[in-house]
Write a protein that holds these residues in place. Structure first.
Motif, PDB file in Angstrom:
ATOM      1  N   SER A  30      64.774   8.233  90.512  1.00  0.00           N
ATOM      2  CA  SER A  30      63.767   7.183  90.383  1.00  0.00           C
ATOM      3  C   SER A  30      62.356   7.753  90.301  1.00  0.00           C
ATOM      4  O   SER A  30      62.040   8.766  90.924  1.00  0.00           O
ATOM      5  N   TYR A  55      67.421   4.141  81.201  1.00  0.00           N
ATOM      6  CA  TYR A  55      66.878   3.885  82.529  1.00  0.00           C
ATOM      7  C   TYR A  55      67.026   2.402  82.871  1.00  0.00           C
ATOM      8  O   TYR A  55      67.269   1.555  82.010  1.00  0.00           O
ATOM      9  N   SER A  92      68.075   8.833  93.528  1.00  0.00           N
ATOM     10  CA  SER A  92      68.498   7.459  93.801  1.00  0.00           C
ATOM     11  C   SER A  92      69.979   7.192  93.619  1.00  0.00           C
ATOM     12  O   SER A  92      70.450   6.122  94.005  1.00  0.00           O
ATOM     13  N   GLU A 103      59.623   0.369  89.739  1.00  0.00           N
ATOM     14  CA  GLU A 103      60.552   1.489  89.868  1.00  0.00           C
ATOM     15  C   GLU A 103      61.285   1.667  88.546  1.00  0.00           C
ATOM     16  O   GLU A 103      61.778   0.697  87.961  1.00  0.00           O
ATOM     17  N   ARG A 104      61.346   2.895  88.081  1.00  0.00           N
ATOM     18  CA  ARG A 104      62.125   3.223  86.882  1.00  0.00           C
ATOM     19  C   ARG A 104      63.221   4.205  87.305  1.00  0.00           C
ATOM     20  O   ARG A 104      62.929   5.300  87.771  1.00  0.00           O
ATOM     21  N   ILE A 105      64.457   3.793  87.167  1.00  0.00           N
ATOM     22  CA  ILE A 105      65.611   4.581  87.604  1.00  0.00           C
ATOM     23  C   ILE A 105      66.210   5.249  86.372  1.00  0.00           C
ATOM     24  O   ILE A 105      66.850   4.607  85.546  1.00  0.00           O
TER      25      ILE A 105
END
Length: 240
Positions: free
Chosen positions: A168, A143, A178, A125-127
């Motif tokens: 996300s 991020y 998110s 997951e990349r937020i």
């Protein structure tokens, strides 16, 4: 002194050895350990306590409430839901974490189903920070990257957020709102997505930073709620 209460249903910890290994003091204990500051008074509360640990006295003395729940949403008594909702309207801050999106409290305050797509596949997951100036994003890079997390995907059935702080992307291709803020009555609400119980998400320093920032952001402002109902005129009304 800021009074912070961290509520966790504390059910996975009793049933799943993987969760106990990750969070030996419970998810609530893990969050309390990094939220703690010298000028904060931290309390924790769990589902199995009397009144779920959220008595009138506890809530009246809570400035910011954090909420983590998953498999026991239906066990939260409606009276407690109403009690928490009223406190938010009166000015208490509320931070809803991960699967708390489906809690009775969050759904009542949002007025929608709060449903979404989900998948457990150990994916990245990349937020992304999409509101660079927001105080909840203070101290972060562009991020946050989590090696493994549960996927939540759009459409997320919530009202349009007042502010969108994080979005996300998941390895499987989905995206998700998110980090969302809302205002209800005198209170401020922040929903933050990551935090599946079988992953070490709450040990991630950037995730911890977001929650620390959110507690500070959600703190009540110093004012009373407006007085509603029939009102006497402030000025003389000539027609009378």
């Amino acid at each position: 002194m800021l009074n912070v209460t961290i509520w966790n249903e504390n059910q996975h910890e009793k049933k799943d050895e993987r969760v106990r290994e990750l969070y030996p003091e419970g998810i609530h204990g893990a969050i309390a350990s990094f939220v703690q500051k010298e000028d904060y008074n931290i309390k924790t509360a769990t589902l199995d306590e009397a009144e779920h640990g959220l008595t009138r006295e506890v809530l009246e003395n809570t400035d910011v409430l954090l909420w983590w729940g998953h498999i026991a949403h239906d066990q939260v008594e409606d009276e407690i839901v109403q009690r928490v909702t009223q406190r938010v309207l009166d000015g208490m801050g509320l931070i809803v974490l991960h699967s708390g999106h489906f809690s009775k409290v969050f759904k009542k305050l949002m007025g929608t189903s709060c449903d979404l797509k989900w998948r457990e596949a150990d994916e990245k997951e990349r937020i992304w920070v999409v509101d660079l100036s927001h105080p909840i994003a203070e101290g972060l890079g562009e991020y946050i990257e989590l090696e493994r997390e549960e996927m939540y995907g759009e459409h997320f059935d919530i009202p349009t957020p007042d502010e969108l702080v994080f979005v996300s992307w998941f390895e499987g291709g989905e995206v998700f709102r998110s980090g969302c803020t809302f205002k209800r009555g005198n209170g401020k609400i922040f929903y933050f997505r990551p935090g599946h119980e079988t992953y070490p998400t709450y040990h991630n320093k950037d995730v911890q930073k977001v929650i620390q920032n959110a507690v500070k952001w959600a703190a009540p402002v110093d004012r009373k709620r407006p007085v509603y109902g029939n009102a006497k005129p402030l000025e003389v009304i000539s027609a009378t």
